[in-house]
Design a protein around this motif. Structure first.
Motif, PDB file in Angstrom:
ATOM      1  N   LEU A   1     -16.501  74.875  28.055  1.00  0.00           N
ATOM      2  CA  LEU A   1     -16.262  76.219  28.549  1.00  0.00           C
ATOM      3  C   LEU A   1     -17.277  77.133  27.866  1.00  0.00           C
ATOM      4  CD1 LEU A   1     -13.089  77.651  29.712  1.00  0.00           C
ATOM      5  CD2 LEU A   1     -14.397  79.088  28.181  1.00  0.00           C
TER       6      LEU A   1
ATOM      7  N   ASP B   1     -10.101  79.761  33.881  1.00  0.00           N
ATOM      8  CA  ASP B   1     -10.867  78.764  33.129  1.00  0.00           C
ATOM      9  C   ASP B   1     -10.193  78.415  31.807  1.00  0.00           C
ATOM     10  OD1 ASP B   1     -12.793  78.800  35.127  1.00  0.00           O
ATOM     11  OD2 ASP B   1     -14.147  80.135  34.048  1.00  0.00           O
TER      12      ASP B   1
ATOM     13  N   GLU C   1     -17.384  74.901  32.854  1.00  0.00           N
ATOM     14  CA  GLU C   1     -17.203  76.192  33.511  1.00  0.00           C
ATOM     15  C   GLU C   1     -17.954  77.249  32.705  1.00  0.00           C
ATOM     16  OE1 GLU C   1     -15.772  76.366  36.368  1.00  0.00           O
ATOM     17  OE2 GLU C   1     -14.328  74.723  36.458  1.00  0.00           O
TER      18      GLU C   1
ATOM     19  N   LYS D   1      -7.255  75.799  34.204  1.00  0.00           N
ATOM     20  CA  LYS D   1      -8.182  74.662  34.248  1.00  0.00           C
ATOM     21  C   LYS D   1      -8.121  73.863  32.955  1.00  0.00           C
ATOM     22  CE  LYS D   1     -11.284  76.460  37.756  1.00  0.00           C
ATOM     23  NZ  LYS D   1     -12.668  76.788  38.121  1.00  0.00           N
TER      24      LYS D   1
ATOM     25  N   TYR E   1     -10.122  71.903  42.013  1.00  0.00           N
ATOM     26  CA  TYR E   1     -11.135  72.754  41.373  1.00  0.00           C
ATOM     27  C   TYR E   1     -12.541  72.330  41.754  1.00  0.00           C
ATOM     28  CZ  TYR E   1      -7.307  73.852  38.138  1.00  0.00           C
ATOM     29  OH  TYR E   1      -6.110  74.223  37.584  1.00  0.00           O
TER      30      TYR E   1
ATOM     31  N   THR F   1     -17.702  80.889  32.171  1.00  0.00           N
ATOM     32  CA  THR F   1     -16.675  81.870  32.450  1.00  0.00           C
ATOM     33  C   THR F   1     -17.193  83.295  32.349  1.00  0.00           C
ATOM     34  OG1 THR F   1     -14.366  82.429  32.030  1.00  0.00           O
ATOM     35  CG2 THR F   1     -15.734  82.038  30.099  1.00  0.00           C
TER      36      THR F   1
ATOM     37  N   THR G   1     -13.204  85.156  35.983  1.00  0.00           N
ATOM     38  CA  THR G   1     -12.689  83.783  36.001  1.00  0.00           C
ATOM     39  C   THR G   1     -12.082  83.322  34.682  1.00  0.00           C
ATOM     40  OG1 THR G   1     -14.829  82.813  35.379  1.00  0.00           O
ATOM     41  CG2 THR G   1     -14.395  83.117  37.749  1.00  0.00           C
TER      42      THR G   1
END
Length: 185
Positions: free
Chosen positions: A126, A109, A99, A113, A70, A101, A105
């Motif tokens: 996140l 995510d 991330e 992930k 990643y 998001t 994605t």
């Protein structure tokens, strides 16, 4: 597979990652996310563990035995991970992955992930840019993160050890008219 990912000539504005043994090409973050990434980076730099670097550079972190590689939108990692030859950093060097998001994605995510990071990375942030909230996961285990909290943008949120500080999210929001425009595209 990592060699193939490394050798890909992805179009400008795209990155390649290795997800579940498959090469996935996705767009880099939207330009309007830069302000959020910068604010996050500046706050994390003040509280990062000794010898850890905070960056948004496109480095691929690998997770041996999981067929994953990643490139987090933002990472905090032990600087020694970048002193070796090669182009892939060891995912075990990460103290935090973040991330931002979006619709394109969010599944990776939230699911893939989070499951991978949740076994080894101490803190996973996140930022759900569409919903306008930050999710903080910590306390990794073989079955994933044991602890999680989320708050809407605009309210502070505690970032646990090894950072241990209150993150100011007041500048993380995206104007509603921009969100509506993005949904139409």
């Amino acid at each position: 597979m990592l060699g193939i990912v490394e050798g890909l000539d992805t179009p400008a504005g795209y990155k390649a990652e290795l997800i579940r043994g498959k090469i996935v090409v996705s767009p880099w973050s939207k330009l309007r996310y830069k302000k959020v990434m910068k604010a996050l980076r500046l706050q994390l730099e003040q509280h990062a563990p000794e010898g850890h670097d905070v960056d948004v550079a496109p480095f691929l972190f690998t997770f041996p035995g999981s067929e994953r590689g990643y490139g987090p939108d933002l990472h905090v990692a032990d600087e020694t991970a970048f002193e070796v030859e090669g182009r892939h950093a060891d995912g075990a060097a990460l103290s935090l992955a973040a991330e931002l998001t979006s619709d394109s994605t969010k599944d990776v995510d939230w699911l893939d992930k989070m499951a991978t990071y949740g076994q080894i990375v101490p803190v996973y942030l996140l930022l759900d840019m569409r919903v306008g909230e930050i999710n903080v996961m910590w306390d990794p285990s073989p079955k994933g993160y044991r602890s999680r909290t989320n708050v809407p943008f605009g309210r502070p949120v505690r970032i646990p050890a090894p950072f241990d500080f209150e993150l100011d999210t007041s500048g993380f929001g995206v104007p509603e008219e921009q969100s509506a425009e993005d949904e139409q595209r």
